[in-house]
Design a protein around this motif. Structure first.
Motif, short mmCIF file in Angstrom:
data_model
loop_
_atom_site.label_atom_id
_atom_site.label_comp_id
_atom_site.label_asym_id
_atom_site.label_seq_id
_atom_site.Cartn_x
_atom_site.Cartn_y
_atom_site.Cartn_z
N UNK A 122 0.82 -1.21 0.00
CA UNK A 122 0.00 0.00 0.00
C UNK A 122 0.86 1.26 0.00
N UNK A 123 1.99 1.19 0.70
CA UNK A 123 2.91 2.33 0.68
C UNK A 123 3.49 2.56 -0.71
N UNK A 124 3.81 1.47 -1.41
CA UNK A 124 4.34 1.60 -2.77
C UNK A 124 3.29 2.14 -3.73
N UNK A 125 2.04 1.78 -3.51
CA UNK A 125 0.97 2.33 -4.35
C UNK A 125 0.89 3.85 -4.20
N UNK A 126 1.00 4.33 -2.98
CA UNK A 126 0.99 5.78 -2.76
C UNK A 126 2.22 6.44 -3.37
N UNK A 127 3.37 5.78 -3.27
CA UNK A 127 4.59 6.34 -3.86
C UNK A 127 4.48 6.37 -5.38
N UNK A 128 3.88 5.35 -5.96
CA UNK A 128 3.67 5.35 -7.41
C UNK A 128 2.71 6.45 -7.83
N UNK A 129 1.65 6.65 -7.04
CA UNK A 129 0.71 7.73 -7.34
C UNK A 129 1.39 9.09 -7.26
N UNK A 130 2.33 9.25 -6.34
CA UNK A 130 3.06 10.52 -6.22
C UNK A 130 3.94 10.78 -7.44
N UNK A 131 4.35 9.71 -8.14
CA UNK A 131 5.20 9.87 -9.32
C UNK A 131 4.40 10.12 -10.60
N UNK A 132 3.08 9.97 -10.53
CA UNK A 132 2.25 10.12 -11.73
C UNK A 132 2.33 11.50 -12.38
N UNK A 133 2.30 12.62 -11.63
CA UNK A 133 2.39 13.92 -12.30
C UNK A 133 3.65 14.08 -13.15
N UNK A 134 4.78 13.64 -12.62
CA UNK A 134 6.03 13.73 -13.40
C UNK A 134 5.97 12.85 -14.64
N UNK A 135 5.46 11.62 -14.48
CA UNK A 135 5.37 10.70 -15.61
C UNK A 135 4.40 11.21 -16.67
N UNK A 136 3.25 11.73 -16.25
CA UNK A 136 2.27 12.26 -17.20
C UNK A 136 2.81 13.50 -17.90
#
Length: 275
Positions: A122-136
């Motif tokens: 669950x922590x990694x899911x939140x960390x991945x979500x935090x990286x979405x703006x940069x990736x998008x």
């Protein structure tokens, strides 16, 4: 925080047991490096051989590569989980700041392992979500730039490219701040394995509030000595023990602040005033 005193404390802890701590400090970075090198080497081989383009590699398009990356990431997560928890628990016990005796081995039961896996997943899911703006932002910049190539009136596409690059830069800064703010998460888990990763992430951000640049300075201080790559294995015990002491001191400082705040609130209540 006084880094001179921190380094001096690390030196006293390492004295007389450098070989044992060297083995402990090399385990987690070595395994993590292995799981990073294998997909990077495979990607380089596919790019050099012309089997994949850079766009297909970074933005998908090849199901086989996506499936391999996903399965390899899952394998790395499962293997690194007990090593990461055990390493930081061991360093905490060596520092003398351990408060949960008998939890140095992870994980003795399958139930404990799955509990830890669910926590960090669950922590990694939140960390991945935090990286979405940069990736998008990067994806949008690539699409806008490609749409404007070869066009004389590509002003709007260039404008979109610039805006997407700004989004990617801001997203990258946000992601870096988010990762630094969750640096205390493994230590909080080893103390309270039954906790929630969402609450612990919020607590970690509070713990490191005002200390993020100090944490960056702590690692940057090792940069000159790490320029010769051969010195990195010998620096790791000092870096990891400094990191452990830094986080544990920040945790205890935050607990003291909370205790003082609770005391002040108690003495400020009408019941306390009347008493």
């Amino acid at each position: 925080m006084n880094f001179h005193e921190l380094h001096a404390c690390t030196g006293r802890i390492l004295k007389g047991s450098r070989l044992q701590i060297l083995r402990a400090s090399l385990l987690y970075p070595a395994v993590r490096l292995f799981f990073r090198i294998v997909p990077s080497a495979a990607a380089a081989f596919l790019l050099i051989g012309g089997h994949l383009t850079a766009r297909e590699l970074f933005f998908g398009g090849v199901p086989e590569w996506f499936l391999f990356s996903l399965l390899w990431s899952m394998l790395g997560f499962c293997v690194l989980l007990p090593i990461r928890c055990g390493t930081w628990s061991w360093f905490t016990s060596r520092s003398g700041l351990e408060r949960t005796k008998g939890r140095r081995v992870f994980f003795r039961r399958a139930a404990d392992y799955w509990q830890g896996a669910w926590y960090f997943f669950r922590a990694e899911l939140l960390r991945t979500a935090a990286a979405l703006p940069a990736a998008l932002g990067l994806l949008g910049a690539d699409m806008a730039f490609r749409a404007g190539i070869g066009r004389a009136d590509a002003g709007f596409e260039l404008f979109l490219t610039a805006q997407c690059l700004c989004l990617a830069a801001a997203g990258g800064v946000f992601y870096a701040a988010f990762c630094i703010g969750t640096a205390a998460l493994p230590f909080l888990f080893t103390e309270h394995p039954d906790g929630s990763p969402f609450a612990d992430m919020q607590r970690s951000a509070v713990i490191l509030r005002g200390h993020r640049f100090q944490l960056i300075r702590l690692f940057l201080g090792y940069l000159p000595a790490a320029i010769p790559v051969v010195t990195i294995p010998f620096l790791l015990p000092h870096m990891m023990m400094d990191y452990t002491l830094f986080i544990q001191i920040c945790i205890r400082e935050q607990e003291q602040e909370d205790a003082h705040a609770d005391t002040a609130i108690y003495h400020g209540t009408p019941a306390a005033v009347q008493a």
